[in-house]
Design an enzyme around this catalytic site. Structure first.
Site, PDB file in Angstrom:
ATOM      1  N   SER A  78       0.841  -1.195   0.000  1.00 30.68           N
ATOM      2  CA  SER A  78       0.000   0.000   0.000  1.00 30.68           C
ATOM      3  C   SER A  78       0.873   1.241   0.000  1.00 30.68           C
ATOM      4  CB  SER A  78      -0.913   0.012   1.227  1.00 30.68           C
ATOM      5  OG  SER A  78      -1.467   1.307   1.372  1.00 30.68           O
ATOM      6  N   HIS A 120      -1.109  -1.518  -4.225  1.00 31.46           N
ATOM      7  CA  HIS A 120      -2.386  -1.144  -3.611  1.00 31.46           C
ATOM      8  C   HIS A 120      -2.488   0.376  -3.476  1.00 31.46           C
ATOM      9  CE1 HIS A 120      -5.901  -2.331  -1.164  1.00 31.46           C
ATOM     10  NE2 HIS A 120      -5.585  -1.318  -0.355  1.00 31.46           N
ATOM     11  N   MET A 180      -9.367   7.716  -0.667  1.00 32.63           N
ATOM     12  CA  MET A 180     -10.282   8.125   0.416  1.00 32.63           C
ATOM     13  C   MET A 180     -10.860   9.499   0.106  1.00 32.63           C
ATOM     14  SD  MET A 180      -8.081   6.902   3.707  1.00 32.63           S
ATOM     15  CE  MET A 180      -7.058   5.410   3.657  1.00 32.63           C
ATOM     16  N   MET A 231     -12.301   3.811  -0.909  1.00 31.50           N
ATOM     17  CA  MET A 231     -12.995   4.046   0.365  1.00 31.50           C
ATOM     18  C   MET A 231     -13.734   5.367   0.214  1.00 31.50           C
ATOM     19  SD  MET A 231      -9.921   2.724   2.778  1.00 31.50           S
ATOM     20  CE  MET A 231      -8.796   2.856   1.403  1.00 31.50           C
ATOM     21  N   MET A 274     -11.254  -6.098   5.596  1.00 31.30           N
ATOM     22  CA  MET A 274     -10.510  -5.088   6.350  1.00 31.30           C
ATOM     23  C   MET A 274     -10.166  -5.632   7.731  1.00 31.30           C
ATOM     24  SD  MET A 274     -10.141  -2.640   4.244  1.00 31.30           S
ATOM     25  CE  MET A 274      -9.180  -1.688   5.432  1.00 31.30           C
ATOM     26  N   ASP A 278      -6.399  -6.542   4.418  1.00 26.81           N
ATOM     27  CA  ASP A 278      -5.829  -5.193   4.416  1.00 26.81           C
ATOM     28  C   ASP A 278      -5.877  -4.592   5.818  1.00 26.81           C
ATOM     29  OD1 ASP A 278      -5.071  -2.603   3.810  1.00 26.81           O
ATOM     30  OD2 ASP A 278      -6.746  -2.214   2.447  1.00 26.81           O
TER      31      ASP A 278
HETATM   32  C1  DX5 Z   1      -6.506   1.494   5.451  1.00 30.47           C
HETATM   33  C2  DX5 Z   1      -5.998   1.146   4.088  1.00 30.47           C
HETATM   34  C3  DX5 Z   1      -4.829   0.218   4.087  1.00 30.47           C
HETATM   35  C4  DX5 Z   1      -3.596   0.748   4.746  1.00 30.47           C
HETATM   36  C5  DX5 Z   1      -2.783  -0.410   5.212  1.00 30.47           C
HETATM   37  O1  DX5 Z   1      -7.682   2.195   5.347  1.00 30.47           O
HETATM   38  O2  DX5 Z   1      -7.024   0.525   3.333  1.00 30.47           O
HETATM   39  O3  DX5 Z   1      -4.532  -0.233   2.776  1.00 30.47           O
HETATM   40  O4  DX5 Z   1      -2.818   1.544   3.908  1.00 30.47           O
HETATM   41  O5  DX5 Z   1      -1.707   0.088   5.929  1.00 30.47           O
HETATM   42  P1  DX5 Z   1      -0.912  -0.800   7.003  1.00 30.47           P
HETATM   43  O6  DX5 Z   1      -0.333  -1.959   6.278  1.00 30.47           O
HETATM   44  O7  DX5 Z   1       0.117   0.174   7.492  1.00 30.47           O
HETATM   45  O8  DX5 Z   1      -1.899  -1.216   8.055  1.00 30.47           O
HETATM   46 ZN    ZN Z   2      -6.506  -0.490   1.344  1.00 32.54          ZN
END
Ligand code: DX5
Ligand code: ZN
Length: 233
Positions: free
Chosen positions: A18, A43, A47, A78, A147, A185
């Site tokens: 990500s 990824h 948002m 998101m 999630m 994720d």
């Molecule tokens: C959270 C995101 C994730 C996030 C994961 O809302 O969807 O993709 O970037 O980050 P880590 O691996 O740091 O939890």
């Molecule tokens: Zn994500």
């Protein structure tokens, strides 16, 4: 030409770093590094400041980044209105698009819009949403995203209580007979990846543990791939 997520393997762990955890001021260089480090796809967390309390990246960002990368863009929306925005992200470089069942649009219309735009389709559930919420759409999905944190921010702790849902999705996918990727994720690192793989997830999103790995991105990605042996068939 778009990359096709359906061509990625199901019988080993694939890693989707990500870029939310990358350096936004050195994005192309960070993406080049994570590509050499062995990432299977990339990824992108979109948002809108409404579906989640954070703002990240929009279509122009994808457009520029697309030119600098050879990886499949695994785009995680998101946002409250995926029906309007999904085709715009598709035009700007998204290959795969995942949206949330909790968003405001009719899921079937969003699925159709993503397909019409030439992308593969994923649906995601927030931690408090049960697996059953996606049951009506299973026949139309290429990917399910669980999630393991509340969406909105990187760097949060892995929610172990989401593993029952991962196992439930794995059983649903098995029963469907369809090749649906099961992606997870949030809070994935070299330890939690083992738990997620054992529960049935085959595709791992990892931000912080990859881009901020003290021993480098290659070691981090290899550490995630190592959980392939634990993957629940
Ligand atoms: C959270 C995101 C994730 C996030 C994961 O809302 O969807 O993709 O970037 O980050 P880590 O691996 O740091 O939890
Ligand atoms: Zn994500």
């Amino acid at each position: 030409m778009k990359y096709d997520i359906r061509l990625l393997p199901h019988d080993r762990i694939t890693v989707s770093p990500s870029i939310l955890a990358a350096d936004f001021g050195a994005m192309n260089s960070d993406i080049a590094k994570v590509t050499v480090a062995g990432a299977d796809l990339l990824h992108l967390d979109v948002m809108d400041g409404h579906f989640v309390p954070n703002l990240t990246m929009g279509p122009p960002f994808l457009k520029s980044t697309r030119r600098a990368s050879t990886l499949l863009f695994d785009t995680h929306l998101m946002i409250s209105h995926p029906l309007y925005y999904a085709p715009i992200f598709a035009q700007n470089g998204a290959d795969h698009i995942t949206f949330h069942v909790e968003a405001e649009d009719d899921p079937r219309a969003v699925i159709q819009a993503i397909r019409d735009a030439g992308c593969t389709v994923g649906m995601s559930v927030k931690p408090r949403t049960p697996a059953a919420a996606l049951a009506p759409y299973l026949d139309e999905l290429d990917l399910i995203l669980v999630m393991s944190v509340e969406p909105g921010f990187g760097g949060q702790s892995f929610m172990h209580d989401q593993m029952a849902k991962v196992a439930e999705f794995r059983a649903m996918i098995h029963a469907s007979g369809r090749p649906i990727h099961l992606e997870i994720d949030g809070g994935i690192d070299r330890e939690t990846v083992k738990i997620a793989a054992a529960a049935g997830a085959n595709m791992m999103v990892a931000g912080t543990s990859v881009f901020r790995a003290p021993d480098g991105m290659a070691a981090a990605v290899a550490g995630l791939h190592a959980a392939s042996s634990l993957l629940k068939a």
